[in-house]
Design a protein around this motif. Sequence first.
Motif, PDB file in Angstrom:
ATOM      1  N   GLU A   1       1.134  -1.279  -0.031  1.00  0.00           N
ATOM      2  CA  GLU A   1      -0.033  -0.025   0.112  1.00  0.00           C
ATOM      3  C   GLU A   1       0.713   0.797  -0.138  1.00  0.00           C
ATOM      4  OE1 GLU A   1      -4.310  -1.290   2.343  1.00  0.00           O
ATOM      5  OE2 GLU A   1      -2.356  -1.123   3.190  1.00  0.00           O
ATOM      6  N   ILE A   2       1.254   1.810  -1.052  1.00  0.00           N
ATOM      7  CA  ILE A   2       2.198   2.866  -1.051  1.00  0.00           C
ATOM      8  C   ILE A   2       2.126   3.447  -2.402  1.00  0.00           C
ATOM      9  CG2 ILE A   2       4.123   1.519  -0.367  1.00  0.00           C
ATOM     10  CD1 ILE A   2       5.241   0.808  -3.541  1.00  0.00           C
ATOM     11  N   PRO A   3       2.302   4.631  -2.130  1.00  0.00           N
ATOM     12  CA  PRO A   3       2.040   5.353  -1.242  1.00  0.00           C
ATOM     13  C   PRO A   3       0.782   5.356  -0.213  1.00  0.00           C
ATOM     14  CG  PRO A   3       2.983   7.961  -2.679  1.00  0.00           C
ATOM     15  CD  PRO A   3       1.911   6.154  -3.426  1.00  0.00           C
TER      16      PRO A   3
ATOM     17  N   GLY B   1      -0.237  -1.393  -5.822  1.00  0.00           N
ATOM     18  CA  GLY B   1      -1.403  -1.303  -6.564  1.00  0.00           C
ATOM     19  C   GLY B   1      -2.808  -2.051  -6.823  1.00  0.00           C
ATOM     20  N   PRO B   2      -3.761  -2.365  -7.148  1.00  0.00           N
ATOM     21  CA  PRO B   2      -4.704  -3.117  -7.615  1.00  0.00           C
ATOM     22  C   PRO B   2      -4.869  -4.244  -7.334  1.00  0.00           C
ATOM     23  CG  PRO B   2      -4.420  -1.965 -10.010  1.00  0.00           C
ATOM     24  CD  PRO B   2      -3.448  -1.350  -8.589  1.00  0.00           C
ATOM     25  N   CYS B   3      -3.486  -5.256  -6.967  1.00  0.00           N
ATOM     26  CA  CYS B   3      -3.536  -5.650  -7.274  1.00  0.00           C
ATOM     27  C   CYS B   3      -4.506  -7.356  -6.320  1.00  0.00           C
ATOM     28  CB  CYS B   3      -2.389  -7.059  -7.835  1.00  0.00           C
ATOM     29  SG  CYS B   3      -1.917  -8.433  -7.861  1.00  0.00           S
ATOM     30  N   LEU B   4      -4.130  -6.161  -5.018  1.00  0.00           N
ATOM     31  CA  LEU B   4      -4.730  -7.129  -4.467  1.00  0.00           C
ATOM     32  C   LEU B   4      -5.859  -6.168  -3.770  1.00  0.00           C
ATOM     33  CD1 LEU B   4      -2.800  -6.955  -0.684  1.00  0.00           C
ATOM     34  CD2 LEU B   4      -2.801  -5.721  -2.695  1.00  0.00           C
ATOM     35  N   GLY B   5      -6.337  -5.372  -4.472  1.00  0.00           N
ATOM     36  CA  GLY B   5      -7.718  -4.763  -4.048  1.00  0.00           C
ATOM     37  C   GLY B   5      -7.621  -3.979  -2.760  1.00  0.00           C
ATOM     38  N   ALA B   6      -6.724  -3.497  -2.794  1.00  0.00           N
ATOM     39  CA  ALA B   6      -6.280  -2.356  -1.667  1.00  0.00           C
ATOM     40  C   ALA B   6      -6.603  -0.666  -1.302  1.00  0.00           C
ATOM     41  CB  ALA B   6      -4.775  -2.782  -0.746  1.00  0.00           C
ATOM     42  N   HIS B   7      -5.661  -0.563  -3.371  1.00  0.00           N
ATOM     43  CA  HIS B   7      -6.258   1.266  -3.472  1.00  0.00           C
ATOM     44  C   HIS B   7      -5.683   0.735  -4.746  1.00  0.00           C
ATOM     45  CE1 HIS B   7      -2.331   1.866  -2.927  1.00  0.00           C
ATOM     46  NE2 HIS B   7      -2.234   0.636  -3.304  1.00  0.00           N
ATOM     47  N   GLN B   8      -6.004   1.446  -5.731  1.00  0.00           N
ATOM     48  CA  GLN B   8      -6.048   2.240  -6.385  1.00  0.00           C
ATOM     49  C   GLN B   8      -6.519   1.225  -7.678  1.00  0.00           C
ATOM     50  OE1 GLN B   8      -1.376   1.751  -6.509  1.00  0.00           O
ATOM     51  NE2 GLN B   8      -0.994   3.904  -6.631  1.00  0.00           N
ATOM     52  N   GLY B   9      -7.721   1.642  -8.538  1.00  0.00           N
ATOM     53  CA  GLY B   9      -7.985   0.681  -9.359  1.00  0.00           C
ATOM     54  C   GLY B   9      -9.072  -0.066  -9.472  1.00  0.00           C
ATOM     55  N   VAL B  10      -9.634   0.444  -7.472  1.00  0.00           N
ATOM     56  CA  VAL B  10     -10.984  -1.150  -7.119  1.00  0.00           C
ATOM     57  C   VAL B  10     -11.797  -1.033  -7.986  1.00  0.00           C
ATOM     58  CG1 VAL B  10     -12.112  -1.165  -5.317  1.00  0.00           C
ATOM     59  CG2 VAL B  10      -9.948  -0.362  -4.843  1.00  0.00           C
ATOM     60  N   MET B  11     -12.967  -2.414  -8.704  1.00  0.00           N
ATOM     61  CA  MET B  11     -13.728  -2.312  -9.307  1.00  0.00           C
ATOM     62  C   MET B  11     -14.681  -1.973  -9.027  1.00  0.00           C
ATOM     63  SD  MET B  11     -12.876  -4.719 -11.689  1.00  0.00           S
ATOM     64  CE  MET B  11     -11.720  -6.211 -10.590  1.00  0.00           C
ATOM     65  N   ALA B  12     -15.687  -1.485  -8.968  1.00  0.00           N
ATOM     66  CA  ALA B  12     -16.934  -1.645  -9.160  1.00  0.00           C
ATOM     67  C   ALA B  12     -18.022  -2.793  -9.538  1.00  0.00           C
ATOM     68  CB  ALA B  12     -18.047  -0.466  -9.898  1.00  0.00           C
ATOM     69  N   PRO B  13     -19.332  -3.212  -8.193  1.00  0.00           N
ATOM     70  CA  PRO B  13     -20.030  -4.609  -8.861  1.00  0.00           C
ATOM     71  C   PRO B  13     -20.702  -4.126 -10.730  1.00  0.00           C
ATOM     72  CG  PRO B  13     -20.647  -2.688  -6.701  1.00  0.00           C
ATOM     73  CD  PRO B  13     -19.975  -2.296  -7.166  1.00  0.00           C
ATOM     74  N   GLY B  14     -20.173  -5.639 -10.665  1.00  0.00           N
ATOM     75  CA  GLY B  14     -20.586  -5.395 -12.290  1.00  0.00           C
ATOM     76  C   GLY B  14     -19.927  -5.578 -12.832  1.00  0.00           C
ATOM     77  N   GLU B  15     -18.449  -5.064 -12.718  1.00  0.00           N
ATOM     78  CA  GLU B  15     -17.667  -4.279 -13.272  1.00  0.00           C
ATOM     79  C   GLU B  15     -16.376  -6.000 -14.344  1.00  0.00           C
ATOM     80  OE1 GLU B  15     -16.737   0.539 -13.594  1.00  0.00           O
ATOM     81  OE2 GLU B  15     -15.354  -0.757 -12.134  1.00  0.00           O
ATOM     82  N   ARG B  16     -15.663  -5.455 -14.716  1.00  0.00           N
ATOM     83  CA  ARG B  16     -14.817  -6.846 -15.494  1.00  0.00           C
ATOM     84  C   ARG B  16     -13.029  -6.191 -15.742  1.00  0.00           C
ATOM     85  NH1 ARG B  16     -17.815  -9.142 -19.707  1.00  0.00           N
ATOM     86  NH2 ARG B  16     -19.215 -10.018 -17.598  1.00  0.00           N
TER      87      ARG B  16
ATOM     88  N   ALA C   1      -1.718  -9.763 -13.716  1.00  0.00           N
ATOM     89  CA  ALA C   1      -1.103 -10.248 -12.851  1.00  0.00           C
ATOM     90  C   ALA C   1      -1.460 -11.317 -12.479  1.00  0.00           C
ATOM     91  CB  ALA C   1      -2.426  -9.817 -11.697  1.00  0.00           C
ATOM     92  N   ASN C   2      -1.296 -12.398 -11.315  1.00  0.00           N
ATOM     93  CA  ASN C   2      -0.988 -13.459 -11.345  1.00  0.00           C
ATOM     94  C   ASN C   2      -2.369 -14.698 -10.557  1.00  0.00           C
ATOM     95  OD1 ASN C   2      -1.076 -12.746  -8.520  1.00  0.00           O
ATOM     96  ND2 ASN C   2       1.548 -12.743  -9.221  1.00  0.00           N
ATOM     97  N   ARG C   3      -3.681 -13.596 -10.107  1.00  0.00           N
ATOM     98  CA  ARG C   3      -4.838 -13.869  -9.025  1.00  0.00           C
ATOM     99  C   ARG C   3      -6.200 -13.783  -9.525  1.00  0.00           C
ATOM    100  NH1 ARG C   3      -1.472 -14.624  -3.899  1.00  0.00           N
ATOM    101  NH2 ARG C   3      -0.869 -16.543  -4.427  1.00  0.00           N
ATOM    102  N   ASN C   4      -7.258 -13.905  -9.685  1.00  0.00           N
ATOM    103  CA  ASN C   4      -8.704 -13.464 -10.254  1.00  0.00           C
ATOM    104  C   ASN C   4      -9.384 -14.436  -9.091  1.00  0.00           C
ATOM    105  OD1 ASN C   4      -8.079 -16.443 -10.632  1.00  0.00           O
ATOM    106  ND2 ASN C   4      -8.771 -15.716 -12.538  1.00  0.00           N
ATOM    107  N   PHE C   5      -9.138 -14.761  -8.000  1.00  0.00           N
ATOM    108  CA  PHE C   5      -9.964 -14.867  -7.207  1.00  0.00           C
ATOM    109  C   PHE C   5     -11.318 -13.876  -7.202  1.00  0.00           C
ATOM    110  CE2 PHE C   5      -6.541 -17.402  -5.452  1.00  0.00           C
ATOM    111  CZ  PHE C   5      -5.760 -17.984  -6.099  1.00  0.00           C
ATOM    112  N   LYS C   6     -12.322 -14.609  -6.402  1.00  0.00           N
ATOM    113  CA  LYS C   6     -13.301 -13.307  -6.350  1.00  0.00           C
ATOM    114  C   LYS C   6     -12.654 -12.429  -5.415  1.00  0.00           C
ATOM    115  CE  LYS C   6     -18.044 -14.092  -5.653  1.00  0.00           C
ATOM    116  NZ  LYS C   6     -19.117 -15.401  -5.466  1.00  0.00           N
ATOM    117  N   GLY C   7     -13.026 -11.057  -5.595  1.00  0.00           N
ATOM    118  CA  GLY C   7     -12.772  -9.858  -4.613  1.00  0.00           C
ATOM    119  C   GLY C   7     -11.859  -9.384  -4.162  1.00  0.00           C
ATOM    120  N   ARG C   8     -10.491 -10.698  -5.097  1.00  0.00           N
ATOM    121  CA  ARG C   8      -9.031  -9.714  -5.375  1.00  0.00           C
ATOM    122  C   ARG C   8      -9.154  -8.696  -5.464  1.00  0.00           C
ATOM    123  NH1 ARG C   8      -3.732 -12.243  -3.865  1.00  0.00           N
ATOM    124  NH2 ARG C   8      -2.309 -10.906  -5.129  1.00  0.00           N
ATOM    125  N   MET C   9      -9.912  -7.976  -6.834  1.00  0.00           N
ATOM    126  CA  MET C   9      -9.392  -6.404  -6.392  1.00  0.00           C
ATOM    127  C   MET C   9     -10.007  -5.574  -5.797  1.00  0.00           C
ATOM    128  SD  MET C   9      -8.555  -6.466 -10.794  1.00  0.00           S
ATOM    129  CE  MET C   9      -7.858  -4.825 -10.588  1.00  0.00           C
ATOM    130  N   GLY C  10     -10.778  -6.120  -4.842  1.00  0.00           N
ATOM    131  CA  GLY C  10     -11.332  -5.015  -3.807  1.00  0.00           C
ATOM    132  C   GLY C  10     -13.043  -5.334  -3.867  1.00  0.00           C
TER     133      GLY C  10
END
Lengths: 414, 166
Positions: A65-67, A356-371, A376-385
């Motif tokens: 989570e930087i900065p 960044g957004p890879c783990l859903g902590a910040h930057q580029g979080v998605m809205a419901p219904g988005e794709r 990155a290496n993971r596509n788990f449910k909720g991964r990008m926040g």
Amino acid sequence: MGKTFAEKLFSNKSGRDVFAGAIVSVEPDYVMSHDNAAAISGTFKKIGVKQIKYPERVVIILDHEIPAPKESSASNHKEIRTFVNEQGIDNFYDVNNGICHQVFTEQGFALPGKLIVGSDSHTTTYGAMGAFSAGIGRSEVAAIWATGELWFSVPETIKIIINGQMSKFISPKDIALYIIGQIGADGGDYKAIEFTGEVVDNMSVADRMVLTNMAAEMGAKNGYVLPDQKTLDYLKGRAKVDFTPIYSDEDANYYKTLTFDISNISASVAKPHTVDNYVPITEVEGIKLDQALIGTCTNGRLEDLRDAAKVLDGKKVKIRTLVIPASWNVYKDAMKEGLLEIFIDAGAIILNPGCGPCLGAHQGVMAPGERTFSTANRNFKGRMGCRDAEIYLGSPASVAASAITGKITNPEGK
Amino acid sequence: MINEFKGKVWKYGDDINTDVIFPGKYTYQKMEPEEMAKYALEDLDPEFVNKVSDGDILVAGKNFGMGSSREQAAIAIKYAGIRVIIAKSFSRIYFRNAINAGMPAIKSPEAVEAIENGEEIVVDMKNGKIITSKGEFVFPPYPKTVMEILENNGLINFIKNKIKNS
């Protein structure tokens, strides 16, 4: 009887002749952690030891989570900086360096024949240099800080031989997703994986890092590529300490050997919500996208950015497109080569090197219904926040081609 | 000594990953174990934390805990009340994290097939047996190192006690 790389390494480390199945207590050469060093320092204090046993073996790289996007992450970082000063940890890399796996490698800690552990599952990446590297938990890092050692079971080894002619539209990421699709997300569970074959021999060091990074998505304990002249060239003037490469014996005993011919594969995609949900890109072409993500510890090196820039050169993106170079060194090299200008002109957003957004902590979080289509290496449910969003995985060229059209697009012929 | 666990089963499927067990967005928030417990299985079964009781047993399919190395995925489940997890198989890091958190993770594909959601089962650690309504299933005992960690309620206590006694 001959030994695999893993058996030799743990034999060297433990001073005993050990084979797969043995449990050993040994001292890792390096132990890496990132933003979770704050929590680890708390656990370390609970143990009641005042000083880290081998501070020179501790590497801390802030990247998740930087900065700092919020007060709590800023406090985390502050706590880590204080701890680093108290403990005299010299191998500390603050928020202005990049993603831990890239920085760790660039700084010359990832070395042949070393045992490296880290509190991040993609610690497997350093096997591209011929190290044995595995992800561990936070308490385990605290235990190593306190005592210098940790228990390991010596893994059985799967040898993956990759043969064939790589078409110019195929990248190591396509190969990795294809293999995971064949063997499953638990195809390498608890196992060591040795990647070999003519395709691996011909790969650059950066390309090999994609394979060993993705070894984590096979469930593997580690992924290994035998060090060769390319490895030595990369490490020249970079290696932090002396090293001795370790190679498997010819007559070593493997759990199994898998051979893949990749001559005829097309670009690969992992559909939501598992990495082994593989399809050739031709089967998902046309699926509408909202966001593209190019970069991360999997595909954020110069070679990956070149692949994406080649596709994006002179074009405009139709969807939000995020580009994350894996480190500031990569960023600078991409700048010198004019790649960043191509991204900016195409309408992409270049983020600072980090997770960044890879783990859903910040930057580029998605809205419901988005794709999102991501390198990155993971596509788990909720991964990008967002648990109601979808993540597709693919190569830098595939994601770049799709950013231009706004839907999943085969880079071949584009 | 850990001898026996008896509890109600919460049963889930294959490939339950760490992001649905403990979402990434909470991973870098500093939390005590009790607070982590509030988010256990949030993206798999949001009602889980309201349904589970202290001493219950989690049963799952293959590759439980695949994905991230985040230890909270083991700690959150433990503090939500789960005493032991039985699965067809575990991802490697999750298995280690569970043991290091002092929560036994037992691999028994046969038992998982037999166990029904909601039934009460017994896990006999001493004799390596799972007793279900459909019969008994044996599992191999843990190696000595692993058993010592469990008996000390996790790796950190184990090391603390080791240092104290040395």
